[in-house]
Design a protein around this motif. Structure first.
Motif, mmCIF file in Angstrom:
data_model
loop_
_atom_site.group_PDB
_atom_site.id
_atom_site.type_symbol
_atom_site.label_atom_id
_atom_site.label_comp_id
_atom_site.label_asym_id
_atom_site.label_seq_id
_atom_site.Cartn_x
_atom_site.Cartn_y
_atom_site.Cartn_z
ATOM 1 N N GLU A 131 0.837 -1.200 0.000
ATOM 2 C CA GLU A 131 0.000 0.000 0.000
ATOM 3 C C GLU A 131 0.870 1.249 0.000
ATOM 4 O O GLU A 131 0.607 2.201 -0.723
ATOM 5 C CB GLU A 131 -0.905 -0.022 1.239
ATOM 6 N N GLU A 132 1.912 1.187 0.798
ATOM 7 C CA GLU A 132 2.842 2.319 0.866
ATOM 8 C C GLU A 132 3.408 2.631 -0.516
ATOM 9 O O GLU A 132 3.429 3.767 -0.956
ATOM 10 C CB GLU A 132 3.969 1.987 1.853
ATOM 11 N N ALA B 126 0.712 4.058 -2.829
ATOM 12 C CA ALA B 126 0.349 5.422 -2.464
ATOM 13 C C ALA B 126 1.424 6.391 -2.918
ATOM 14 O O ALA B 126 1.141 7.418 -3.531
ATOM 15 C CB ALA B 126 0.151 5.520 -0.954
ATOM 16 N N ARG B 127 2.658 6.019 -2.619
ATOM 17 C CA ARG B 127 3.751 6.900 -3.025
ATOM 18 C C ARG B 127 3.763 7.107 -4.531
ATOM 19 O O ARG B 127 3.874 8.239 -5.014
ATOM 20 C CB ARG B 127 5.091 6.303 -2.608
ATOM 21 N N PHE C 299 -5.369 16.145 -7.338
ATOM 22 C CA PHE C 299 -4.040 16.633 -7.735
ATOM 23 C C PHE C 299 -3.466 17.563 -6.667
ATOM 24 O O PHE C 299 -2.305 17.451 -6.294
ATOM 25 C CB PHE C 299 -4.131 17.367 -9.089
ATOM 26 N N ILE D 32 2.535 15.180 -12.815
ATOM 27 C CA ILE D 32 1.636 15.628 -13.889
ATOM 28 C C ILE D 32 1.367 17.126 -13.750
ATOM 29 O O ILE D 32 1.413 17.883 -14.725
ATOM 30 C CB ILE D 32 0.310 14.836 -13.864
ATOM 31 N N THR D 33 1.116 17.573 -12.506
ATOM 32 C CA THR D 33 0.877 19.003 -12.270
ATOM 33 C C THR D 33 2.044 19.839 -12.775
ATOM 34 O O THR D 33 1.872 20.826 -13.493
ATOM 35 C CB THR D 33 0.680 19.262 -10.765
ATOM 36 N N VAL D 34 3.255 19.415 -12.375
ATOM 37 C CA VAL D 34 4.446 20.161 -12.782
ATOM 38 C C VAL D 34 4.573 20.137 -14.304
ATOM 39 O O VAL D 34 4.868 21.160 -14.930
ATOM 40 C CB VAL D 34 5.699 19.561 -12.114
ATOM 41 N N GLY E 12 1.315 6.831 -6.634
ATOM 42 C CA GLY E 12 0.162 7.630 -7.045
ATOM 43 C C GLY E 12 0.377 9.104 -6.755
ATOM 44 O O GLY E 12 0.178 9.963 -7.616
ATOM 45 N N LEU E 13 0.814 9.409 -5.532
ATOM 46 C CA LEU E 13 1.005 10.808 -5.143
ATOM 47 C C LEU E 13 2.046 11.477 -6.029
ATOM 48 O O LEU E 13 1.851 12.594 -6.516
ATOM 49 C CB LEU E 13 1.437 10.896 -3.680
ATOM 50 N N TRP E 14 3.153 10.771 -6.231
ATOM 51 C CA TRP E 14 4.210 11.354 -7.055
ATOM 52 C C TRP E 14 3.733 11.555 -8.486
ATOM 53 O O TRP E 14 4.036 12.567 -9.107
ATOM 54 C CB TRP E 14 5.466 10.475 -7.041
ATOM 55 N N THR F 204 3.900 3.112 8.551
ATOM 56 C CA THR F 204 4.660 3.589 7.403
ATOM 57 C C THR F 204 4.320 5.063 7.196
ATOM 58 O O THR F 204 3.416 5.607 7.825
ATOM 59 C CB THR F 204 4.291 2.814 6.125
ATOM 60 N N TRP G 215 2.943 6.502 4.627
ATOM 61 C CA TRP G 215 1.614 6.687 4.065
ATOM 62 C C TRP G 215 0.549 6.462 5.131
ATOM 63 O O TRP G 215 -0.431 7.202 5.211
ATOM 64 C CB TRP G 215 1.407 5.759 2.871
ATOM 65 N N VAL H 132 7.408 26.231 -8.988
ATOM 66 C CA VAL H 132 6.581 25.884 -10.145
ATOM 67 C C VAL H 132 5.108 26.103 -9.813
ATOM 68 O O VAL H 132 4.348 26.664 -10.604
ATOM 69 C CB VAL H 132 6.839 24.418 -10.552
ATOM 70 N N VAL I 46 2.977 15.419 -1.050
ATOM 71 C CA VAL I 46 4.340 15.184 -1.528
ATOM 72 C C VAL I 46 5.263 16.295 -1.030
ATOM 73 O O VAL I 46 6.360 16.041 -0.539
ATOM 74 C CB VAL I 46 4.376 15.091 -3.070
ATOM 75 N N LEU J 162 0.695 12.148 -9.602
ATOM 76 C CA LEU J 162 -0.179 13.325 -9.700
ATOM 77 C C LEU J 162 0.632 14.615 -9.590
ATOM 78 O O LEU J 162 0.384 15.595 -10.302
ATOM 79 C CB LEU J 162 -1.261 13.278 -8.621
ATOM 80 N N THR J 163 1.609 14.618 -8.682
ATOM 81 C CA THR J 163 2.433 15.819 -8.520
ATOM 82 C C THR J 163 3.208 16.120 -9.798
ATOM 83 O O THR J 163 3.256 17.268 -10.259
ATOM 84 C CB THR J 163 3.418 15.623 -7.355
ATOM 85 N N SER K 279 -2.482 15.706 -3.466
ATOM 86 C CA SER K 279 -1.274 14.911 -3.702
ATOM 87 C C SER K 279 -0.039 15.804 -3.662
ATOM 88 O O SER K 279 0.963 15.477 -3.019
ATOM 89 C CB SER K 279 -1.326 14.222 -5.066
ATOM 90 N N CYS K 280 -0.114 16.929 -4.364
ATOM 91 C CA CYS K 280 1.027 17.851 -4.355
ATOM 92 C C CYS K 280 1.342 18.301 -2.938
ATOM 93 O O CYS K 280 2.506 18.339 -2.531
ATOM 94 C CB CYS K 280 0.737 19.086 -5.207
#
Lengths: 279, 252, 296
Positions: A9-10, A13-14, C94, A23-25, A16-18, C192, C194, C117, C101, A20-21, C97-98
């Motif tokens: 899961e960790e 999740a990591r 989005f 993609i934003t950038v 997925g989060l990365w 963990t 997460w 950015v 992160v 999305l981030t 998530s940002c």
């Protein structure tokens, strides 16, 4: 459904989060590169210094640059003293209470009001009621009201981050309150205050909805506060929406993007200096 | 004129509901160094900030009783607080040079008091730095930032800075608590020299420092005065058991 | 000892300070006054017509034909709602998530790259976003899914990007305000990273994150130029994601240029509806973040 093991899961999740981030950038970088790639070839000294010809189909964007600068300068000249003054009052001259709460609430609400409402308001008050017409004065006043909450908030934060010991030292050396504010607090908070002002300049350069109904969209070079003038953002909007000239639209957009990039770099630089000083 | 410069009578200091000083009675004599010792939170610093009314800046500050400086109650309504703070210069526990040059740090108070002429300011800055024992070390870099000096130099800068305002009293709040022994020694030397022109109140968490430089020493506990007397007597034959316990390190 | 003369000079300074305090208080009321004046003008211009035609026909009427004196705002209210919901559906995942992160996973160096950015994202003018929608997104939607391209979907995506800076910066603040001991405690118990985010940080930062979403909603509701350029602006209730839509803000901006008489009043009435929605959102956001400040 089977529950995932914590380590799986960790990982998921990591990832997925990365994703999305990133993609934003990527979206941001794409927007900037796209505009610059198509806009930069159009840019020339001529483009910046010649007035638009034939509704902007030909010629440059000089009069809109002048209009943008005039509106922005006027707006900042009005909003900065009011905003910084408010911030000084809130941080240095009061210990809270209902009056402060009302002022803060007012500033926060003002910050949330959409620019089209400011446009409507500026149109009815300045353009029609006060008979300033579509003009730099009407647009500048409207923009000033829009910028006020940003300048209040950033100045307040800058003033709050000045170490309280400076004030104690100043008072203990026999300064009055006002001397302490002007000689010790404001000089120390200046980079932060300037950062806020520069940010609000960025906002007013890009603003469209509030200025189109107050400053109008005349393409002539403005000659006084009462001249109507089109800003770069409005010009870009009209060029693109009415399909007058795509190359010139890209060129204008590139100038806007370059201005915003420059302003962000400047605030970044100022802010870093400010933070290094107090941490 | 009597040799008493400051009389404190039944003085209590509150911050909101909290009482930090409780019915204090104390005299300060002219041209003495009065040492104030006591455990943390015994009201020593609050006492100093009551003398120059810096406590006014704290929310909910309130007092009872009187502090009379050279015959005038400093909490009387017609007292000019700005003027009062010039007369009672204060050095804080951590040196706080303002983000300006050494010169401008020293000239700060004088400028606020309305001194404009450059030659006058030059003289004040030089004189103050000499008295603060820092002139020799900084005379060739007066324009560099006061924050670039070492900790000990910064504290002497702060001392010079208040001398430039021409005070009658010097209030020091644990001025050497963050400094090395050599810097501490230099500050103590300056204090001994300054005694003939100023009345000095030295709050210290270092009892040995009080023993070294104070003429008289007062022992504070829980916001009140336990006893005050000639330093030698306090350190060798205190009247109060608690003073003895504190000095022997049994608490605090 | 200070003579009476010196004390007098000092008292003059004190009197000056009192004057300055008064002047600053007047200045400090500028923001509140502006808010009041705006409220008075918008409401004053917009409500008479609502009374004349009745609130019900205004808010619930589904026909907007100003030339025939039909001023039904319902399609625009629904339009704003759809587009805003779409923007949140895209912007919130989005954005959060940002924020996570940035606060929890990125190294200091990477954070130093991503943060500017995202700040830049906030600085790009809304017309540029709208333009990107017109030249990239709308043709793409037309080719891939059919329909006119100018649609709820296009507006949702562009507005979703536009609310990112608001959502990110306020949730970053909220996450950073969680005391480090919460994090350390959770990690020490064998959770963990997460799990810590999910079980500890999110609940602790909940009110701040909610405030960030509400303020993002405010931005989406209030955005005008980008929406006009990509939403298609048909004044009817959209039947699908691919149908064109008109928002309250677009309604004002599209017709303000030429409207007169009752038509103009009706546009101000649109402004009143918009204004009320924004003030409600502001007040909710204000209340949730006030609660956060009070919480220990």
């Amino acid at each position: 459904m089977r529950r995932l093991a914590p380590s799986a899961e960790e990982k998921a999740a990591r990832a997925g989060l990365w994703a999305l981030t990133l993609i934003t950038v990527a979206v941001l970088c794409f927007i900037i590169l796209f505009i610059l790639r198509r806009g930069l070839p159009v840019l020339s000294f001529e483009f910046l210094t010649a007035n638009p010809v034939d509704m902007g189909k030909a010629g440059g964007i000089f009069s809109t640059v002048v209009g943008t600068v005039a509106l922005t300068v006027l707006a900042v000249l009005i909003a900065a003293p009011l905003g910084v003054g408010t911030a000084i009052y809130l941080t240095e001259y009061t210990w809270g209470g209902p009056v402060t709460r009302i002022i803060r609430f007012g500033a926060e609400c003002l910050a949330g009001i959409p620019s089209i409402i400011f446009g409507l308001f500026g149109f009815i008050l300045f353009v029609t009621k006060l008979k300033f017409g579509w003009s730099i004065l009407s647009g500048g006043l409207t923009l000033a009201f829009m910028l006020l909450p940003t300048i209040i908030r950033t100045s307040e934060e800058a003033i709050k981050s000045v170490p309280p010991e400076y004030r104690k030292v100043s008072f203990s050396l026999g300064s009055t309150k006002w001397q302490t504010v002007t000689r010790v607090v404001l000089p120390s908070a200046l980079p932060g205050i300037v950062t806020g002002i520069v940010l609000s300049i960025g906002r007013s350069i890009g603003e469209t909805a509030a200025t189109i109904f107050t400053a109008g969209s005349a393409l002539r070079l403005p000659t006084s506060l009462f001249s109507s003038s089109r800003t770069m953002a409005v010009h870009f909007y009209i060029l693109a929406r009415e399909g007058i000239s795509m190359p010139n639209a890209y060129g204008t957009a590139a100038i806007l993007i370059i201005a915003i990039l420059g302003i962000n770099l400047l605030t970044y630089f100022l802010m870093n200096r400010f933070i290094r000083k107090y941490s | 004129m009597s040799d008493i410069a400051i009389e404190i009578r039944g003085f209590s200091q509150y911050f909101g509901q909290v009482r930090k000083i409780n019915g204090l009675d104390l005299d300060v004599r002219r041209h003495e160094i009065l040492g104030i010792i006591g455990p943390a939170r015994s009201g020593k610093s609050t006492f100093l900030c009551a003398l120059n009314r810096l406590n006014d800046l704290v929310r909910g500050s309130r007092h009872e009783g009187a502090i009379v400086v050279e015959g005038r109650d400093i909490y009387a309504p017609d007292v000019d607080v700005v003027e009062l703070r010039r007369r009672l210069g204060m050095v804080f526990a951590t040196p706080v040079p303002l983000p300006r040059s050494i010169y401008e740090n020293v000239a700060f108070g004088a400028r606020r008091a309305g001194v404009r002429r450059r030659d006058e300011l030059d003289a004040i800055v030089r004189d103050s730095l000499e008295k603060g024992g820092l002139w020799e070390e900084v005379l060739d870099r007066l324009e560099s930032s006061g924050q670039k000096l070492s900790g000990g130099q910064q504290q002497r800068l702060c001392l010079a800075r208040i001398l430039a305002v021409k005070p009658e009293f010097i209030l020091l709040d644990e001025p050497t608590s963050g400094l090395d022994p050599i810097s501490t020694m230099k500050i103590e030397e300056s204090l001994r020299r300054l005694k003939k022109d100023y009345t000095i109140i030295l709050v210290t968490n270092n009892t040995k420092q009080a023993a070294r430089v104070a003429d008289r020493t007062a022992f504070f506990l829980n916001g009140g005065l336990v006893e005050v007397g000639p330093t030698a007597k306090i350190f060798t034959a205190p009247d109060d058991r608690r003073t003895d316990d504190y000095l022997r390190g049994r608490f605090g | 000892m200070a003579g009476p003369k010196k004390a007098g000079a000092g008292n003059r300074l004190e009197r000056n300070d009192r004057l300055i305090r008064l002047a600053l208080l007047v200045v400090a009321f500028s923001a509140v006054s502006v808010l009041l004046v705006i409220t008075v003008f918008i409401v004053g211009q917009g409500t008479p017509i609502m009374f004349r035609y009745g609130f019900k026909s205004f808010l619930a009427g589904s026909d907007w034909y100003p030339s025939e004196k039909l001023f039904g705002l319902w399609p625009m209210i629904v339009g704003s709602l759809f587009v805003t919901a779409g923007a949140l559906a895209i912007g919130v995942p989005f954005g959060l998530s940002c924020a996570i992160v940035l606060t929890e996973f990125a190294s200091k160096r990477v954070r130093g790259l991503i943060k500017p950015v995202i700040e830049l994202l906030a600085g790009i003018p809304s017309v540029v976003y709208g333009f990107m929608g017109v030249v990239i997104l709308v043709p793409f939607i037309r080719r891939t899914f059919g329909g006119p391209g100018l649609s709820v979907l296009a507006a949702s995506i562009i507005l979703g990007v536009m609310i990112l800076p608001t959502v990110i910066s306020i949730s970053v603040d909220a996450l950073q305000a969680v005391p480090p001991s919460y994090r350390e405690g959770s990690i020490a118990l064998g959770a963990t990273r997460w799990q810590t985010v999910k079980m500890v940080l999110f609940p602790a930062a909940r009110s701040g994150i909610i405030a960030s979403i509400i303020l993002g909603m405010g931005r989406a509701v209030g955005e005008t130029m980008a929406t006009i350029m990509i939403a298609g602006n048909a004044a009817e209730i959209p039947r699908s994601l691919l149908a064109p839509v008109r928002t309250l803000t677009s309604n004002v901006a599209l017709e303000m240029g030429y409207a007169t008489g009752e038509h103009r009043e009706a546009l101000f009435a649109t402004g009143v509806v918009l204004f009320v929605i924004i003030m409600v959102l502001n007040t909710i956001a204000n209340a949730t973040s006030a609660k956060r400040r009070k919480a220990p």
